[in-house]
Design a protein around this motif. Structure first.
Motif, mmCIF file in Angstrom:
data_model
loop_
_atom_site.group_PDB
_atom_site.id
_atom_site.type_symbol
_atom_site.label_atom_id
_atom_site.label_comp_id
_atom_site.label_asym_id
_atom_site.label_seq_id
_atom_site.Cartn_x
_atom_site.Cartn_y
_atom_site.Cartn_z
ATOM 1 N N GLY A 1 34.106 15.810 44.198
ATOM 2 C CA GLY A 1 33.070 16.412 43.377
ATOM 3 C C GLY A 1 32.037 15.374 42.963
ATOM 4 N N GLY A 2 30.772 15.780 42.964
ATOM 5 C CA GLY A 2 29.714 14.876 42.536
ATOM 6 C C GLY A 2 28.358 15.525 42.713
ATOM 7 N N HIS A 3 27.310 14.818 42.281
ATOM 8 C CA HIS A 3 25.968 15.376 42.453
ATOM 9 C C HIS A 3 24.966 14.357 42.990
ATOM 10 C CE1 HIS A 3 25.828 13.720 38.314
ATOM 11 N NE2 HIS A 3 24.605 13.405 38.633
ATOM 12 N N ARG B 1 20.575 19.850 47.108
ATOM 13 C CA ARG B 1 21.817 19.093 47.255
ATOM 14 C C ARG B 1 22.698 19.703 48.350
ATOM 15 N NH1 ARG B 1 21.682 15.366 43.319
ATOM 16 N NH2 ARG B 1 20.700 15.909 41.327
ATOM 17 N N VAL B 2 22.758 21.021 48.376
ATOM 18 C CA VAL B 2 23.534 21.702 49.413
ATOM 19 C C VAL B 2 22.981 21.367 50.794
ATOM 20 C CG1 VAL B 2 23.996 23.984 50.393
ATOM 21 C CG2 VAL B 2 24.399 23.569 47.958
ATOM 22 N N ASP B 3 21.668 21.438 50.947
ATOM 23 C CA ASP B 3 21.059 21.132 52.237
ATOM 24 C C ASP B 3 21.297 19.672 52.630
ATOM 25 O OD1 ASP B 3 20.163 23.696 52.637
ATOM 26 O OD2 ASP B 3 18.137 23.310 51.877
ATOM 27 N N PHE B 4 21.299 18.782 51.640
ATOM 28 C CA PHE B 4 21.588 17.373 51.917
ATOM 29 C C PHE B 4 22.996 17.219 52.486
ATOM 30 C CE2 PHE B 4 23.335 13.278 50.539
ATOM 31 C CZ PHE B 4 22.434 12.400 51.119
ATOM 32 N N VAL B 5 23.971 17.902 51.876
ATOM 33 C CA VAL B 5 25.348 17.823 52.376
ATOM 34 C C VAL B 5 25.440 18.419 53.774
ATOM 35 C CG1 VAL B 5 27.706 18.648 52.031
ATOM 36 C CG2 VAL B 5 26.394 17.780 50.091
ATOM 37 N N ARG B 6 24.779 19.530 53.992
ATOM 38 C CA ARG B 6 24.798 20.138 55.324
ATOM 39 C C ARG B 6 24.288 19.170 56.376
ATOM 40 N NH1 ARG B 6 22.292 25.802 52.964
ATOM 41 N NH2 ARG B 6 24.257 26.961 52.789
ATOM 42 N N LEU C 1 27.651 12.499 47.406
ATOM 43 C CA LEU C 1 27.659 13.634 48.328
ATOM 44 C C LEU C 1 27.702 13.176 49.787
ATOM 45 C CD1 LEU C 1 25.107 16.006 46.572
ATOM 46 C CD2 LEU C 1 27.604 16.216 46.624
ATOM 47 N N ARG C 2 27.081 12.036 50.078
ATOM 48 C CA ARG C 2 27.144 11.503 51.447
ATOM 49 C C ARG C 2 28.589 11.148 51.804
ATOM 50 N NH1 ARG C 2 23.801 7.772 50.728
ATOM 51 N NH2 ARG C 2 21.936 8.867 51.465
ATOM 52 N N LEU C 3 29.281 10.500 50.855
ATOM 53 C CA LEU C 3 30.687 10.171 51.080
ATOM 54 C C LEU C 3 31.513 11.445 51.232
ATOM 55 C CD1 LEU C 3 33.051 8.142 51.162
ATOM 56 C CD2 LEU C 3 33.108 8.268 48.650
ATOM 57 N N ALA C 4 31.274 12.422 50.370
ATOM 58 C CA ALA C 4 32.018 13.675 50.446
ATOM 59 C C ALA C 4 31.800 14.370 51.782
ATOM 60 C CB ALA C 4 31.597 14.593 49.297
ATOM 61 N N ALA C 5 30.557 14.377 52.257
ATOM 62 C CA ALA C 5 30.256 15.029 53.533
ATOM 63 C C ALA C 5 31.003 14.374 54.686
ATOM 64 C CB ALA C 5 28.747 14.999 53.786
ATOM 65 N N ARG C 6 31.245 13.064 54.578
ATOM 66 C CA ARG C 6 31.945 12.335 55.642
ATOM 67 C C ARG C 6 33.455 12.443 55.550
ATOM 68 N NH1 ARG C 6 32.070 7.347 55.433
ATOM 69 N NH2 ARG C 6 30.924 6.810 53.534
ATOM 70 N N ARG C 7 33.992 12.560 54.306
ATOM 71 C CA ARG C 7 35.435 12.381 54.145
ATOM 72 C C ARG C 7 36.180 13.581 53.580
ATOM 73 N NH1 ARG C 7 37.008 6.999 54.025
ATOM 74 N NH2 ARG C 7 39.088 7.928 54.227
ATOM 75 N N ALA C 8 35.522 14.442 52.828
ATOM 76 C CA ALA C 8 36.229 15.519 52.122
ATOM 77 C C ALA C 8 36.408 16.751 53.004
ATOM 78 C CB ALA C 8 35.476 15.891 50.847
ATOM 79 N N ASP C 9 37.317 17.613 52.575
ATOM 80 C CA ASP C 9 37.483 18.951 53.156
ATOM 81 C C ASP C 9 36.764 20.003 52.326
ATOM 82 O OD1 ASP C 9 39.537 18.087 55.203
ATOM 83 O OD2 ASP C 9 40.591 17.553 53.351
#
Length: 311
Positions: A153-155, A197-202, A160-168
């Motif tokens: 979780g984060g904003h 933020r959503v588009d960034f993660v995508r 979010l870059r780390l989450a996009a690479r590593r999280a489920d």
């Protein structure tokens, strides 16, 4: 746009330890998919609560929303997670974050570090968890292989870059530290900021995107026949600096749900289509209100052919 069925969770936050087994069973009976434990001082210890929840329930998943990584040694964290996952027969979801309440660090006597240092520590923890959980031998590792699903979780973009690479699972809480205010006083992001933020993660997720869940932590659920009036009351309560200073702000926010059960269900499905939010959680004080909405969402999903047959 997500095609999976929407999941629902409760972040219990406040808990009556003497009545905890009944609370867990009731949450499961109400149709929730996940029961989640916070990690704040002044709240019960998360893994102890989840182990007790595992004993009291049959199928509801169990998670952390989210652990303060600075509070945990990776080896000991892996031991706690593996134990709860095995006790629950593979129902754990492990949520991690950087920690944001400076006062809790001071109370615990843990040094407060800058965002970059805390983010680097979280990335190191992820590597260590892979080593301890994924490589754990039979009888020592988790029931779920290679490891329990990971929520970050984060904003901020770096998180979010780390989450996009590593999280489920990517957790969107919508709360941003208010500039110039004491630490722990937040501003709620508006829809356009959330979508950015959503588009960034995508974009950052690339080929991983199809396998990711997007989680939203809803701060308030009010079931009412007069949404405008209820929203105006919430706006007055929150105040202009909160980002929810008008009824229109409240009604437009994906972090506040106001209306009849049917109206809220329609908003949840619309938010799934717009933001990808296919995992909706709220705090324990709003559990019963959101439970009234869950059957309405299930009906909409079934009509659209999007219900999850495994649920």
């Amino acid at each position: 746009m997500s095609t999976r069925g929407i999941r629902f969770g409760v972040n219990f936050r406040e808990a009556d330890l003497d009545d905890w087994p009944r609370y867990c069973r009731d949450t499961e009976r109400l149709g929730y998919d996940t029961l989640l434990a916070p990690d704040h001082l002044g709240h019960p210890a998360p893994f102890g609560m989840l182990a007790a929840a595992a004993a009291a329930t049959d199928h509801i998943r169990l998670g952390t929303m989210v652990l303060n990584n600075e509070f945990w040694n990776p080896a000991l964290l892996a031991r706690e997670a593996a134990t709860v996952d095995r006790i629950s027969r593979g129902r754990l979801e492990l949520g991690l974050g950087l920690g944001h309440m400076k006062s809790e660090f001071e109370t615990a006597g843990i040094p407060w570090r800058g965002h970059a240092d805390r983010l680097a520590a979280l990335e190191r923890t992820l590597g260590e968890l892979d080593r301890f959980l994924v490589d754990g031998g039979p009888g020592h590792g988790p029931a779920q292989r290679p490891r329990p699903p990971l929520l970050i979780g984060g904003h901020g973009e770096a998180t979010l870059r780390l989450a996009a690479r590593r999280a489920d699972i990517i957790g969107f809480g919508g709360l941003v530290q208010r500039r110039g205010a004491p630490m722990g006083v937040f501003h709620v992001e508006g829809p356009d900021d959330v979508l950015r933020r959503v588009d960034f993660v995508r974009e950052q997720a690339g080929g991983r995107l199809a396998g990711l869940e997007f989680n939203v932590l809803v701060q308030n659920v009010t079931v009412t026949d007069d949404a405008e009036r209820a929203a105006a009351g919430l706006a007055a309560e929150y105040g202009a600096e909160s980002g929810l200073g008008t009824a229109a702000d409240v009604l437009a926010s994906p972090f506040v749900l106001v209306g009849t059960a049917g109206e809220i269900a329609a908003e949840i499905t619309a938010n799934r289509d717009r933001y990808g939010f296919d995992y909706v959680c709220t705090h324990g004080e709003h559990r019963d209100a959101l439970a009234r909405v869950i059957p309405e969402v299930r009906r909409l999903e079934e009509a659209a052919g999007r219900s999850d047959p495994s649920r």
